[in-house]
Design a protein around this motif. Structure first.
Motif, PDB file in Angstrom:
ATOM      1  N   LEU A   1      38.525  -5.329  18.643  1.00  8.96           N
ATOM      2  CA  LEU A   1      38.491  -3.912  18.745  1.00  8.96           C
ATOM      3  C   LEU A   1      37.863  -3.433  20.031  1.00  8.96           C
ATOM      4  O   LEU A   1      38.306  -2.542  20.742  1.00  8.96           O
ATOM      5  CB  LEU A   1      37.667  -3.175  17.451  1.00  8.96           C
ATOM      6  CG  LEU A   1      37.167  -1.750  17.608  1.00  8.96           C
ATOM      7  CD1 LEU A   1      38.720  -0.841  17.675  1.00  8.96           C
ATOM      8  CD2 LEU A   1      36.479  -1.225  16.672  1.00  8.96           C
ATOM      9  N   ASP A   2      36.741  -3.967  20.444  1.00 10.38           N
ATOM     10  CA  ASP A   2      36.049  -3.475  21.513  1.00 10.38           C
ATOM     11  C   ASP A   2      36.731  -3.750  22.762  1.00 10.38           C
ATOM     12  O   ASP A   2      36.977  -2.928  23.587  1.00 10.38           O
ATOM     13  CB  ASP A   2      34.445  -4.245  21.635  1.00 10.38           C
ATOM     14  CG  ASP A   2      33.659  -3.824  20.498  1.00 10.38           C
ATOM     15  OD1 ASP A   2      33.737  -2.657  19.766  1.00 10.38           O
ATOM     16  OD2 ASP A   2      32.508  -4.439  20.238  1.00 10.38           O
ATOM     17  N   LEU A   3      37.533  -4.986  22.738  1.00 10.96           N
ATOM     18  CA  LEU A   3      38.339  -5.202  23.780  1.00 10.96           C
ATOM     19  C   LEU A   3      39.583  -4.354  24.108  1.00 10.96           C
ATOM     20  O   LEU A   3      40.152  -3.981  25.140  1.00 10.96           O
ATOM     21  CB  LEU A   3      39.032  -6.649  23.640  1.00 10.96           C
ATOM     22  CG  LEU A   3      38.029  -7.766  24.055  1.00 10.96           C
ATOM     23  CD1 LEU A   3      38.804  -9.187  23.458  1.00 10.96           C
ATOM     24  CD2 LEU A   3      37.340  -8.049  25.098  1.00 10.96           C
ATOM     25  N   MET A   4      40.165  -3.719  22.684  1.00  9.26           N
ATOM     26  CA  MET A   4      41.367  -2.802  22.729  1.00  9.26           C
ATOM     27  C   MET A   4      40.664  -1.506  23.148  1.00  9.26           C
ATOM     28  O   MET A   4      41.678  -0.876  23.916  1.00  9.26           O
ATOM     29  CB  MET A   4      42.021  -2.715  21.536  1.00  9.26           C
ATOM     30  CG  MET A   4      42.783  -3.943  21.164  1.00  9.26           C
ATOM     31  SD  MET A   4      43.970  -4.355  22.184  1.00  9.26           S
ATOM     32  CE  MET A   4      44.908  -3.007  22.519  1.00  9.26           C
ATOM     33  N   LEU A   5      39.650  -1.147  22.792  1.00  5.69           N
ATOM     34  CA  LEU A   5      38.856   0.070  23.258  1.00  5.69           C
ATOM     35  C   LEU A   5      39.012   0.166  24.667  1.00  5.69           C
ATOM     36  O   LEU A   5      39.248   1.146  25.360  1.00  5.69           O
ATOM     37  CB  LEU A   5      37.613   0.396  22.532  1.00  5.69           C
ATOM     38  CG  LEU A   5      37.693   0.898  20.985  1.00  5.69           C
ATOM     39  CD1 LEU A   5      36.009   0.881  20.556  1.00  5.69           C
ATOM     40  CD2 LEU A   5      38.505   2.075  20.970  1.00  5.69           C
ATOM     41  N   ALA A   6      38.500  -0.909  25.462  1.00  6.99           N
ATOM     42  CA  ALA A   6      38.245  -1.045  26.867  1.00  6.99           C
ATOM     43  C   ALA A   6      39.688  -0.762  27.397  1.00  6.99           C
ATOM     44  O   ALA A   6      39.741  -0.048  28.316  1.00  6.99           O
ATOM     45  CB  ALA A   6      37.752  -2.432  27.209  1.00  6.99           C
ATOM     46  N   VAL A   7      40.782  -1.268  26.993  1.00  7.41           N
ATOM     47  CA  VAL A   7      42.121  -1.263  27.234  1.00  7.41           C
ATOM     48  C   VAL A   7      42.379   0.191  27.217  1.00  7.41           C
ATOM     49  O   VAL A   7      43.051   0.696  28.165  1.00  7.41           O
ATOM     50  CB  VAL A   7      43.023  -2.204  26.569  1.00  7.41           C
ATOM     51  CG1 VAL A   7      44.197  -1.842  27.029  1.00  7.41           C
ATOM     52  CG2 VAL A   7      42.698  -3.935  27.106  1.00  7.41           C
ATOM     53  N   LEU A   8      42.255   0.732  26.028  1.00  5.07           N
ATOM     54  CA  LEU A   8      42.574   2.039  25.811  1.00  5.07           C
ATOM     55  C   LEU A   8      42.215   2.956  26.585  1.00  5.07           C
ATOM     56  O   LEU A   8      42.772   3.951  27.326  1.00  5.07           O
ATOM     57  CB  LEU A   8      42.491   2.489  24.355  1.00  5.07           C
ATOM     58  CG  LEU A   8      42.529   3.860  23.772  1.00  5.07           C
ATOM     59  CD1 LEU A   8      44.268   3.954  24.136  1.00  5.07           C
ATOM     60  CD2 LEU A   8      42.447   4.189  22.426  1.00  5.07           C
TER      61      LEU A   8
END
Length: 197
Positions: A100-107
């Motif tokens: 989730l944290d990685l995806m938030l960084a991408v988003l």
């Protein structure tokens, strides 16, 4: 909403997230290869990639909300965003939190792409490739449907599709690295193909 409904919602959104994020990864590889889907121009593939990314993020939000709201297992909002602090299944839940944290960084960097610049955005965007297998392992480790035949086939299909796409992407990169730059092929007797006389 009953705990049973939330439990089913959590399971369903987890499976949908697996499918959607798999398609997002496949489309991301297609975009990188400058590919296009039949019937769509190249920008259509890019637009579909972005739209499905947002749809997958919406389902991920529902997945997390169902897990946090459901009182059957004690998962807090902090557990959902800070890895490995949960009392419940800290390893498996923590891997989901890392994804989730990685995806938030991408988003976030995708939304700020114009301000950050392409190089920074692209460097952070590579985290999406890391988040997919981490999320996959999270689902296998903590998912209540892991042993079910339908989930096994769904997981195997998603893994096979992503591995095949990565194989194509790797082969393309290897071929590109072995090509001689066209500037070196230019000679006075042999101008570049398509060049004006």
């Amino acid at each position: 909403m009953s705990s049973e409904t939330l439990w089913y919602a959590n399971r369903a959104t987890g499976a949908v997230c697996l499918v959607l994020f798999t398609v997002v990864v496949l489309l991301g590889i297609a975009v990188r290869l400058r590919g296009r889907l039949p019937g769509l121009p190249r920008f259509g593939t890019v637009t579909l990639h972005r739209t499905l990314s947002l749809s997958a993020t919406a389902f991920l939000t529902l997945h997390i909300a169902a897990a946090v709201i459901d009182g059957y297992v004690d998962i807090t909002l902090l557990d959902a965003v800070v890895p490995f602090v949960s009392d419940y299944q800290p390893l498996w839940l923590g891997l989901g939190t890392v994804a989730l944290d990685l995806m938030l960084a991408v988003l976030i960097t995708s939304l700020l792409r114009a301000r950050l610049g392409h190089r920074t955005w692209r460097a952070v965007h590579w985290l999406a490739y890391a988040s997919w297998p981490i999320a996959l392992v999270h689902g296998i480790g903590i998912g209540t449907d892991t042993g079910a035949d339908w989930m096994t086939w769904l997981t195997v299909s998603c893994v096979a599709a992503v591995l095949a796409a990565f194989g194509i992407r790797t082969a393309h990169a290897v071929r590109a690295s072995h090509r001689t730059p066209t500037a070196l092929l230019r000679t006075p007797e042999r101008p570049l193909e398509g060049a004006r006389s």
